[in-house]
Design a protein around this motif. Structure first.
Motif, PDB file in Angstrom:
ATOM      1  N   GLU A 259       0.368  -1.165   0.231  1.00  2.00           N
ATOM      2  CA  GLU A 259      -0.438   0.658   0.184  1.00  2.00           C
ATOM      3  C   GLU A 259       0.570   1.265   0.236  1.00  2.00           C
ATOM      4  OE1 GLU A 259      -3.546   0.323  -0.582  1.00  2.00           O
ATOM      5  OE2 GLU A 259      -3.858  -2.410  -0.399  1.00  2.00           O
ATOM      6  N   LYS A 260       0.474   2.491  -1.103  1.00  2.00           N
ATOM      7  CA  LYS A 260       1.637   3.690  -0.731  1.00  2.00           C
ATOM      8  C   LYS A 260       1.101   4.470   0.899  1.00  2.00           C
ATOM      9  CE  LYS A 260       0.993   8.191  -2.062  1.00  2.00           C
ATOM     10  NZ  LYS A 260      -0.031   9.366  -3.046  1.00  2.00           N
ATOM     11  N   ALA A 261      -0.054   3.311   1.966  1.00  2.00           N
ATOM     12  CA  ALA A 261       0.495   4.399   2.935  1.00  2.00           C
ATOM     13  C   ALA A 261       1.435   3.840   3.929  1.00  2.00           C
ATOM     14  CB  ALA A 261      -0.667   4.559   3.716  1.00  2.00           C
ATOM     15  N   ASN A 262       1.585   2.707   3.598  1.00  2.00           N
ATOM     16  CA  ASN A 262       2.787   1.027   3.875  1.00  2.00           C
ATOM     17  C   ASN A 262       3.827   1.823   3.973  1.00  2.00           C
ATOM     18  OD1 ASN A 262       4.364  -0.663   5.308  1.00  2.00           O
ATOM     19  ND2 ASN A 262       3.696  -1.880   3.672  1.00  2.00           N
ATOM     20  N   LEU A 263       4.587   2.970   2.627  1.00  2.00           N
ATOM     21  CA  LEU A 263       5.207   3.131   1.812  1.00  2.00           C
ATOM     22  C   LEU A 263       5.888   4.531   2.646  1.00  2.00           C
ATOM     23  CD1 LEU A 263       7.471   3.043   0.172  1.00  2.00           C
ATOM     24  CD2 LEU A 263       6.741   3.685  -1.690  1.00  2.00           C
ATOM     25  N   SER A 264       4.693   5.093   2.922  1.00  2.00           N
ATOM     26  CA  SER A 264       4.514   6.599   3.652  1.00  2.00           C
ATOM     27  C   SER A 264       5.325   6.517   4.651  1.00  2.00           C
ATOM     28  CB  SER A 264       3.021   8.063   3.407  1.00  2.00           C
ATOM     29  OG  SER A 264       3.279   8.649   3.831  1.00  2.00           O
ATOM     30  N   ARG A 265       4.354   5.316   5.410  1.00  2.00           N
ATOM     31  CA  ARG A 265       5.151   5.124   6.497  1.00  2.00           C
ATOM     32  C   ARG A 265       6.108   4.951   6.721  1.00  2.00           C
ATOM     33  NH1 ARG A 265      -0.345   3.675   7.242  1.00  2.00           N
ATOM     34  NH2 ARG A 265       0.056   1.303   6.655  1.00  2.00           N
ATOM     35  N   ILE A 266       6.816   4.093   5.724  1.00  2.00           N
ATOM     36  CA  ILE A 266       8.761   3.326   5.921  1.00  2.00           C
ATOM     37  C   ILE A 266       9.426   4.713   5.777  1.00  2.00           C
ATOM     38  CG2 ILE A 266       9.784   2.324   4.056  1.00  2.00           C
ATOM     39  CD1 ILE A 266       7.695   0.288   4.328  1.00  2.00           C
TER      40      ILE A 266
ATOM     41  N   ASN B 223       7.642   0.015  12.070  1.00  2.00           N
ATOM     42  CA  ASN B 223       8.892  -1.270  11.535  1.00  2.00           C
ATOM     43  C   ASN B 223       8.564  -2.709  10.622  1.00  2.00           C
ATOM     44  OD1 ASN B 223      11.351  -2.804  12.221  1.00  2.00           O
ATOM     45  ND2 ASN B 223      10.757  -2.870  14.058  1.00  2.00           N
ATOM     46  N   SER B 224       9.236  -1.829   9.611  1.00  2.00           N
ATOM     47  CA  SER B 224       8.218  -3.148   8.375  1.00  2.00           C
ATOM     48  C   SER B 224       8.806  -4.580   8.612  1.00  2.00           C
ATOM     49  CB  SER B 224       8.755  -1.970   7.165  1.00  2.00           C
ATOM     50  OG  SER B 224       8.056  -3.071   5.793  1.00  2.00           O
ATOM     51  N   THR B 225       8.649  -5.251   7.619  1.00  2.00           N
ATOM     52  CA  THR B 225       8.891  -6.331   7.734  1.00  2.00           C
ATOM     53  C   THR B 225      10.490  -5.867   6.989  1.00  2.00           C
ATOM     54  OG1 THR B 225       7.263  -7.608   5.626  1.00  2.00           O
ATOM     55  CG2 THR B 225       6.911  -7.479   7.919  1.00  2.00           C
ATOM     56  N   ILE B 226      10.945  -7.549   6.819  1.00  2.00           N
ATOM     57  CA  ILE B 226      12.419  -7.781   5.797  1.00  2.00           C
ATOM     58  C   ILE B 226      11.667  -8.075   5.012  1.00  2.00           C
ATOM     59  CG2 ILE B 226      13.282 -10.310   6.955  1.00  2.00           C
ATOM     60  CD1 ILE B 226      15.484  -7.415   6.027  1.00  2.00           C
ATOM     61  N   LEU B 227      10.868  -8.998   4.701  1.00  2.00           N
ATOM     62  CA  LEU B 227      10.556  -9.011   3.248  1.00  2.00           C
ATOM     63  C   LEU B 227      10.207  -8.157   2.237  1.00  2.00           C
ATOM     64  CD1 LEU B 227       8.415 -12.259   3.709  1.00  2.00           C
ATOM     65  CD2 LEU B 227      10.900 -11.694   3.161  1.00  2.00           C
ATOM     66  N   THR B 228       8.855  -6.965   2.869  1.00  2.00           N
ATOM     67  CA  THR B 228       8.825  -5.814   2.367  1.00  2.00           C
ATOM     68  C   THR B 228      10.801  -4.716   2.450  1.00  2.00           C
ATOM     69  OG1 THR B 228       6.799  -5.832   3.865  1.00  2.00           O
ATOM     70  CG2 THR B 228       7.610  -2.997   2.647  1.00  2.00           C
ATOM     71  N   LEU B 229      10.782  -4.771   2.853  1.00  2.00           N
ATOM     72  CA  LEU B 229      12.503  -4.174   2.590  1.00  2.00           C
ATOM     73  C   LEU B 229      13.000  -4.243   1.430  1.00  2.00           C
ATOM     74  CD1 LEU B 229      13.165  -2.865   6.504  1.00  2.00           C
ATOM     75  CD2 LEU B 229      12.324  -1.196   4.338  1.00  2.00           C
ATOM     76  N   ARG B 230      13.098  -5.857   1.231  1.00  2.00           N
ATOM     77  CA  ARG B 230      13.491  -6.720   0.568  1.00  2.00           C
ATOM     78  C   ARG B 230      12.803  -6.510  -0.945  1.00  2.00           C
ATOM     79  NH1 ARG B 230      12.743 -11.658  -2.378  1.00  2.00           N
ATOM     80  NH2 ARG B 230      14.424 -12.076  -3.627  1.00  2.00           N
ATOM     81  N   LYS B 231      12.067  -6.276  -1.032  1.00  2.00           N
ATOM     82  CA  LYS B 231      10.496  -6.179  -2.443  1.00  2.00           C
ATOM     83  C   LYS B 231      11.032  -4.405  -3.070  1.00  2.00           C
ATOM     84  CE  LYS B 231       6.549  -9.099  -1.505  1.00  2.00           C
ATOM     85  NZ  LYS B 231       5.181  -7.574  -0.948  1.00  2.00           N
TER      86      LYS B 231
END
Length: 71
Positions: A35-42, A48-56
């Motif tokens: 989600e765009k909102a999730n990217l904005s929060r990151i 504190n995002s998951t390692i899989l999301t940060l990998r993507k």
């Protein structure tokens, strides 16, 4: 560096690289299937995002995933 500062630094790196590549949050989020909102929060160091999301994200924005985590 505190955990909070580390999250802010990771987010700053992501935002800077996204802007260097002239990509919008919408574009990166779509390519990462998040989600765009999730990217904005990151990018703002608010989650504190998951390692899989940060990998993507790193696969879309960086040459090597390690670039995101190197100081």
């Amino acid at each position: 560096m505190s955990d909070e500062q580390y999250l802010i630094e990771i987010g700053r790196k992501i935002r800077e690289r996204r802007k260097e590549k002239k990509m919008s949050q919408d574009e990166v989020a779509a390519l990462c299937d998040i989600e765009k909102a999730n990217l904005s929060r990151i990018e703002n160091g608010k989650t504190n995002s998951t390692i899989l999301t940060l990998r993507k994200i790193s696969l879309v924005l960086f040459n090597h995933t390690s670039e995101l985590f190197l100081d």
